[in-house]
Design a protein around this motif. Structure first.
Motif, PDB file in Angstrom:
ATOM      1  N   SER A  77       0.804  -1.218   0.000  1.00 22.55           N
ATOM      2  CA  SER A  77       0.000   0.000   0.000  1.00 22.55           C
ATOM      3  C   SER A  77       0.841   1.274   0.000  1.00 22.55           C
ATOM      4  CB  SER A  77      -0.917   0.011   1.228  1.00 22.55           C
ATOM      5  OG  SER A  77      -0.155  -0.058   2.428  1.00 22.55           O
ATOM      6  N   HIS A  78       2.163   1.143   0.185  1.00 14.92           N
ATOM      7  CA  HIS A  78       3.029   2.316   0.178  1.00 14.92           C
ATOM      8  C   HIS A  78       3.461   2.659  -1.247  1.00 14.92           C
ATOM      9  CE1 HIS A  78       4.335   1.642   4.655  1.00 14.92           C
ATOM     10  NE2 HIS A  78       3.036   1.809   4.497  1.00 14.92           N
TER      11      HIS A  78
ATOM     12  N   ARG B 135       8.258  -8.228  -4.948  1.00 15.46           N
ATOM     13  CA  ARG B 135       7.767  -7.329  -3.909  1.00 15.46           C
ATOM     14  C   ARG B 135       7.702  -5.886  -4.431  1.00 15.46           C
ATOM     15  NH1 ARG B 135       5.540  -9.129   0.753  1.00 15.46           N
ATOM     16  NH2 ARG B 135       6.131  -7.088   1.605  1.00 15.46           N
ATOM     17  N   VAL B 136       8.737  -5.490  -5.179  1.00 15.41           N
ATOM     18  CA  VAL B 136       8.762  -4.127  -5.717  1.00 15.41           C
ATOM     19  C   VAL B 136       7.676  -3.950  -6.780  1.00 15.41           C
ATOM     20  CG1 VAL B 136      10.165  -2.450  -6.981  1.00 15.41           C
ATOM     21  CG2 VAL B 136      11.198  -3.836  -5.184  1.00 15.41           C
ATOM     22  N   ARG B 137       7.445  -4.962  -7.634  1.00 17.81           N
ATOM     23  CA  ARG B 137       6.377  -4.878  -8.636  1.00 17.81           C
ATOM     24  C   ARG B 137       5.016  -4.736  -7.969  1.00 17.81           C
ATOM     25  NH1 ARG B 137       9.414  -8.705 -11.727  1.00 17.81           N
ATOM     26  NH2 ARG B 137       8.332 -10.418 -10.706  1.00 17.81           N
TER      27      ARG B 137
ATOM     28  N   PHE C   4       2.360  -1.750  -8.871  1.00 18.00           N
ATOM     29  CA  PHE C   4       1.044  -1.970  -9.473  1.00 18.00           C
ATOM     30  C   PHE C   4      -0.059  -2.194  -8.445  1.00 18.00           C
ATOM     31  CE2 PHE C   4       4.078  -3.542 -12.731  1.00 18.00           C
ATOM     32  CZ  PHE C   4       3.809  -2.588 -13.699  1.00 18.00           C
ATOM     33  N   LYS C   5       0.301  -2.191  -7.135  1.00 17.02           N
ATOM     34  CA  LYS C   5      -0.671  -2.344  -6.041  1.00 17.02           C
ATOM     35  C   LYS C   5      -1.438  -3.654  -6.127  1.00 17.02           C
ATOM     36  CE  LYS C   5       0.515   1.753  -4.773  1.00 17.02           C
ATOM     37  NZ  LYS C   5       1.519   1.887  -3.700  1.00 17.02           N
ATOM     38  N   ARG C   6      -0.801  -4.677  -6.655  1.00 16.81           N
ATOM     39  CA  ARG C   6      -1.438  -5.988  -6.766  1.00 16.81           C
ATOM     40  C   ARG C   6      -0.366  -7.013  -7.071  1.00 16.81           C
ATOM     41  NH1 ARG C   6      -4.126  -5.280 -12.794  1.00 16.81           N
ATOM     42  NH2 ARG C   6      -2.149  -5.519 -13.936  1.00 16.81           N
ATOM     43  N   PHE C   7      -0.779  -8.288  -7.010  1.00 16.91           N
ATOM     44  CA  PHE C   7       0.113  -9.373  -7.408  1.00 16.91           C
ATOM     45  C   PHE C   7      -0.481 -10.041  -8.637  1.00 16.91           C
ATOM     46  CE2 PHE C   7       1.058 -13.934  -7.419  1.00 16.91           C
ATOM     47  CZ  PHE C   7       2.432 -13.876  -7.549  1.00 16.91           C
ATOM     48  N   GLY C   8       0.304 -10.100  -9.713  1.00 27.07           N
ATOM     49  CA  GLY C   8      -0.139 -10.761 -10.933  1.00 27.07           C
ATOM     50  C   GLY C   8       1.053 -11.275 -11.708  1.00 27.07           C
ATOM     51  N   TYR C   9       0.955 -12.516 -12.190  1.00 26.19           N
ATOM     52  CA  TYR C   9       2.087 -13.103 -12.895  1.00 26.19           C
ATOM     53  C   TYR C   9       2.372 -12.383 -14.211  1.00 26.19           C
ATOM     54  CZ  TYR C   9       2.125 -16.998  -9.609  1.00 26.19           C
ATOM     55  OH  TYR C   9       2.229 -17.760  -8.464  1.00 26.19           O
ATOM     56  N   HIS C  10       1.322 -11.847 -14.863  1.00 29.57           N
ATOM     57  CA  HIS C  10       1.558 -11.180 -16.139  1.00 29.57           C
ATOM     58  C   HIS C  10       2.276  -9.847 -15.970  1.00 29.57           C
ATOM     59  CE1 HIS C  10      -2.168  -9.374 -14.637  1.00 29.57           C
ATOM     60  NE2 HIS C  10      -1.859  -8.315 -15.381  1.00 29.57           N
ATOM     61  N   ASP C  11       2.374  -9.367 -14.709  1.00 31.06           N
ATOM     62  CA  ASP C  11       3.111  -8.120 -14.477  1.00 31.06           C
ATOM     63  C   ASP C  11       4.595  -8.289 -14.734  1.00 31.06           C
ATOM     64  OD1 ASP C  11       0.832  -6.730 -13.814  1.00 31.06           O
ATOM     65  OD2 ASP C  11       1.023  -7.118 -11.658  1.00 31.06           O
TER      66      ASP C  11
END
Length: 432
Positions: A353-354, A396-398, A402-409
Motif C-alpha cells: 500500500s506504500h 515485492r517491488v512490482r 502496481f498495487k497488486r500481485f499478478g504473474y503477467h506483471d
C-alpha cells in the motif's frame, strides 16, 4: 614516580616474555599448531595473578580521552537512555558535560542511570533483552574500555575473534575452513546458555582485578554491572550478568571466556570463538566428547552452563551453523534464520500500500548491500539462493508499483526496469 616505576616494571616483564617466546621452548600439544610458547600463552601462566598490575588508571581519564570516547559513541548512534538525553542533546553542551563527567569519574561520585529495557526479536516467539544505557554512561563505559583494552588484549587467545581490533567474523570462518582442510572434521558446536544474562558478577570482578589494581576503576565496573534496569516504569536490580547493549560488555565477555580459550589450548584442542559463539574442531568423535566434558567443567567454574538443546557433536560432512552460515563439506550458505531475518527487513520496506519512490529503493539497497557484503565471500556457495531472493525482491517491488500481485506483471516490469531504478541484485556481489 610511582606510576612511572610500575610502567617500567611492566615493560621489563613484557620484554622478558617476548625473549622467552623466541627461545622455542617445546610444549606438549600446542593448541594453535605451533611448537613453542607464545606471548599470550606465557601471559596466561601469570593470569590471574599477574604482577605488576595496572595502577593509576584513574589518572589517565582526561578530556582528550573522554572526547574520543564521545566521538565513538556518536559514530555508533543509538537511542537515548531513561534520562531521554539524545546524542545531539548531549553534544549541544559537550564541554560542560565532559568536564562534569571527568570530575565524577575521578572523585568516585559517578553513579550510572539504570538501563532502559528494550526487547528485540530473536526468533519466532522469542525476544532478546537489550539494556540501553544513557549517553553519559555510554561515554564513561567507552572511556573505561579504552583504558582496559590495552591491558587485556595481549593476553587474549589467538582463536578469539569477537570484538577485537583487526578481527572479524570472516576471519573466524576462514580459520574454521582452514582447520577443516587440515583434517579436523568432527565439530563440537557449543552454545552457552544465556551467557550475558547468567555470568556471575563476582567472576567478572575477579577476572578484571587479576590485572587491574586501581580500586576506583574496579568500583566503576561494579557500578555499571549493578546499575539495574527500568522496565515499564519498574526498577529491577541487577544481581547477575552483564547487560547486552553496554559498550564495555563485549570486552568483559572476552576477559572471562579467555580462561576457557586457554584451558582448551592447554589440552591440545583447536577452537574458534566469536564472543559467546564457540566451535571446537577435533579429529575423532572421542576427542570431541572429551572436549565437551572439558568445556562443561570449565564453564561450571565460571558459573555458566551449556544449552543441552543447542549443543551437539556433529561433523563437517553433516554441517552445522556458525556466525550466520551453514558450514558443510558440500556448501557454505546462509542459514535459514539469517534468510528469514533478511526477508523480514525487505517485507517491512515493501508494503504494497506504500508508494514506490527513490527513498524506498535506497533503503532496500542498504539492506541488500549489507547482506551481500557479509555473505558473498569467495567461499560462499549460495549463488542460487541469492538468485531466488533477487526474484522475490523484484516481485515485492512490482507489487508496490502496481498495487497488486499478478504473474503477467512480469512482462510489464522486467529486470531492466528494476536496474533503471537503481535496485541492486544480491547475485551481482557473488564471486565469479
Amino acid at each position: 614516580m610511582k606510576y612511572a616505576s610500575h610502567q617500567m616494571a611492566r615493560s621489563d616483564l613484557l620484554r622478558s616474555i617476548r625473549w622467552l617466546a623466541k627461545q622455542q621452548v617445546p610444549t606438549a600439544g600446542c593448541g594453535t599448531g605451533g611448537g613453542s610458547f607464545t606471548l599470550g600463552e606465557i601471559s596466561m601462566a601469570l593470569f590471574p595473578t599477574a604482577k605488576p598490575k595496572a595502577h593509576s588508571l584513574t589518572g589517565r581519564i582526561t578530556q582528550p580521552l573522554l572526547h574520543a570516547a564521545f566521538k565513538a559513541v556518536q559514530r555508533n548512534r543509538g537511542a537515548a537512555g531513561i534520562d531521554k538525553v539524545s546524542i545531539n542533546m548531549f553534544e549541544n553542551n559537550l564541554a560542560e558535560n565532559l568536564a562534569a563527567l571527568e570530575r565524577d569519574l575521578k572523585d568516585g561520585s559517578f553513579n550510572p542511570f539504570p538501563l532502559r529495557r528494550k526487547w528485540i526479536p530473536k526468533e519466532p516467539g522469542k525476544f532478546r533483552p537489550l539494556g540501553i544505557p544513557a549517553v553519559r554512561d555510554r561515554v564513561a563505559q567507552e572511556a573505561l574500555r579504552r583504558l582496559l583494552h590495552p591491558i587485556f588484549e595481549p593476553l587474549f587467545h589467538d582463536a578469539s575473534f569477537g570484538f577485537r581490533p583487526g578481527r572479524n567474523c570472516h576471519q573466524a570462518l576462514e580459520r574454521v575452513l582452514k582447520l577443516h582442510a587440515e583434517g579436523y572434521r568432527v565439530v563440537l558446536d557449543a552454545d552457552i546458555k544465556g551467557f550475558f544474562d547468567n555470568l556471575p558478577l563476582a567472576i567478572i570482578k575477579e577476572a578484571v582485578a587479576a590485572q587491574v589494581a586501581d580500586g576506583n576503576i574496579l568500583r566503576l565496573i561494579e557500578k555499571f554491572l549493578r546499575c539495574g534496569v527500568m522496565e515499564d516504569g519498574v526498577f529491577k536490580p541487577t544481581t547477575v550478568g552483564t547487560p547486552q547493549g553496554g559498550v564495555i560488555s563485549p570486552l568483559l565477555a572476552n576477559i572471562v571466556l579467555n580462561h576457557l580459550d586457554w584451558r582448551l589450548h592447554q589440552h591440545g584442542l583447536r577452537l574458534v570463538r566469536y564472543a559467546d559463539d564457540l566451535v571446537v574442531l577435533c579429529q575423532t568423535r572421542a576427542q570431541a566428547e572429551e572436549a565437551l566434558t572439558l568445556v562443561t567443567q570449565t564453564l561450571s567454574e565460571l558459573g555458566l552452563t551449556l544449552s543441552p538443546e543447542k549443543t551437539r557433536i556433529t561433523t563437517y560432512g553433516k554441517g552445522y551453523s556458525f556466525l550466520g552460515f551453514v558450514m558443510s563439506s558440500r556448501s557454505r550458505r546462509m542459514r535459514d534464520k539469517s534468510q528469514r531475518k533478511f526477508q523480514d527487513k525487505v517485507r517491512a520496506l515493501t508494503v504494497r500500500s506504500h508508494n514506490l519512490d527513490a527513498a524506498v529503493i535506497e533503503k532496500l539497497n542498504q539492506v541488500i548491500r549489507g547482506t551481500a557484503h557479509y555473505f558473498a565471500t569467495r567461499w560462499f556457495t549460495g549463488r542460487h539462493l541469492f538468485r531466488k531472493l533477487d526474484c522475490w525482491i523484484r516481485r515485492r517491488v512490482r507489487c508496490m508499483k502496481f498495487k497488486r500481485f499478478g504473474y503477467h506483471d512480469n512482462r510489464r516490469w522486467r529486470v531492466k526496469q528494476a536496474e533503471q531504478l537503481g535496485l541492486l541484485r544480491l547475485e551481482s556481489f557473488c564471486w565469479s
